[in-house]
Design a protein around this motif. Structure first.
Motif, PDB file in Angstrom:
ATOM      1  N   LYS A 126      16.393  27.946 -10.644  1.00  0.00           N
ATOM      2  CA  LYS A 126      16.642  27.019 -11.747  1.00  0.00           C
ATOM      3  C   LYS A 126      17.884  27.421 -12.536  1.00  0.00           C
ATOM      4  O   LYS A 126      18.680  26.565 -12.935  1.00  0.00           O
ATOM      5  N   GLU A 130      21.398  25.381 -12.667  1.00  0.00           N
ATOM      6  CA  GLU A 130      21.969  24.977 -13.951  1.00  0.00           C
ATOM      7  C   GLU A 130      23.432  25.388 -14.058  1.00  0.00           C
ATOM      8  O   GLU A 130      24.272  24.635 -14.575  1.00  0.00           O
ATOM      9  N   LYS A 131      23.766  26.578 -13.549  1.00  0.00           N
ATOM     10  CA  LYS A 131      25.120  27.111 -13.661  1.00  0.00           C
ATOM     11  C   LYS A 131      26.058  26.605 -12.555  1.00  0.00           C
ATOM     12  O   LYS A 131      27.281  26.689 -12.688  1.00  0.00           O
TER      13      LYS A 131
END
Length: 342
Positions: A126, A130-131
């Motif tokens: 996750k 996200e990054k």
């Protein structure tokens, strides 16, 4: 952020901190990886560090590479191969730790087989999602494969009539690597003329040469003498080693999932369809499942990845090491040879 392979070029300027290339299609995985590397090189990422999570891997190596200045380049690519896509508690913590410290001079590329649903719900995934960018590389089927095929035909500026396209679909659906090779061959054989189904019959169907598929079948059945003979012929015919390694990795990944389910006393029936293993191929897999342990299959997977990384780093096709790898499909040979590092 999830992005499909045909859209990846739109997400490479500027580069994200991390790209995750996971899937079971060798052509899509390698093509996607190559696109990222090419774009990174244009943006000044000149040094490539390759790591593989094998039995000797230390997650501290990733930490040190992330935080240590390079002597050779101001911008670096760290490629981390996860053959089992199981970083474990230590790996999960390390991945989260380094990604929480942004470093614009480092590009992280994670590669490995298809992710299970539960893996996409993990904390490490996750955060990386996200990054960065997650690119699932699954083989297109049906209408999606036909669209892919038409795009590749246009890419090579070929003239292929509808009947020939149907034949190519019949011959190569489910195998983008072989399909792309076939189209490259057609650019040499018929670069400036229309290609019909009769041409394809002559070019492909009537060929009597050995194939990588025959090698895989003989290994699954543990016909070692025949497998070694096919390997020699593939080398003599100029088949590129990455193609052999990708096929091995794909089949071993399937075998690993089947064996894990078998050891958990789960029914294999749902997996046959999910892994696209048809009835005529089941006996070959069952022969291997009855012969090899899960630890032996996992060792084969790690060894295949190690040989691939060695090839990428040194640029040398080590067919002796590949022959050694094939011998490990035999349990008796495995017990005597598995300790030898490829």
């Amino acid at each position: 952020m999830r992005v499909y392979p045909d859209q990846i070029n739109k997400h490479l300027s500027p580069l994200k901190q991390c790209y995750m290339v996971f899937g079971d299609d060798p052509w899509l995985c390698e093509t996607t990886r190559s696109q990222i590397l090419q774009k990174a090189k244009k943006q000044g990422f000149d040094e490539n560090i390759q790591l593989i999570q094998d039995n000797q891997f230390n997650w501290q190596d990733l930490y040190e590479q992330w935080h240590t200045l390079s002597l050779f380049s101001s911008r670096r690519i760290i490629e981390l191969s996860l053959p089992q896509v199981k970083p474990g508690a230590q790996g999960s913590a390390m991945l989260q730790s380094v990604l929480k410290v942004p470093n614009p001079d480092i590009l992280l590329i994670l590669t490995g087989p298809k992710l299970a649903m539960e893996q996409t719900k993990s904390k490490w995934f996750k955060l990386l999602d996200e990054k960065g960018i997650f690119i699932p590389c699954q083989t297109p089927e049906g209408a999606q494969f036909q669209r892919w095929l038409i795009e590749r035909i246009h890419h090579f500026n070929l003239q292929v009539d509808s009947d020939a396209q149907k034949m190519l679909t019949s011959l190569y659906e489910g195998n983008l690597l072989a399909a792309d090779q076939a189209l490259q061959l057609l650019t040499l054989l018929s670069p400036n003329q229309a290609i019909n189904s009769q041409d394809l019959e002559e070019y492909f169907v009537n060929q009597s040469r050995f194939s990588v598929f025959q090698l895989i079948d003989t290994l699954l059945y543990n016909k070692q003498a025949k497998a070694q003979h096919i390997l020699v012929q593939l080398k003599a015919e100029g088949v590129a080693m990455p193609i052999v390694l990708w096929h091995l990795f794909q089949e071993l990944t399937k075998l690993s999932q089947l064996k894990a389910a078998q050891e958990d006393k789960k029914s294999l029936q749902p997996l046959w369809g999910q892994l696209r293993i048809w009835d005529k191929k089941k006996s070959a897999y069952q022969a291997s499942l009855s012969r090899l342990s899960l630890s032996q299959i996992e060792h084969l997977l790690v060894s295949t990845s190690a040989l691939e990384i060695k090839l990428k780093q040194q640029g040398h096709e080590d067919w002796v090491a590949l022959s050694h790898l094939c011998l490990l499909f035999d349990p008796q040979s495995h017990s005597h040879l598995a300790h030898i590092k490829i």
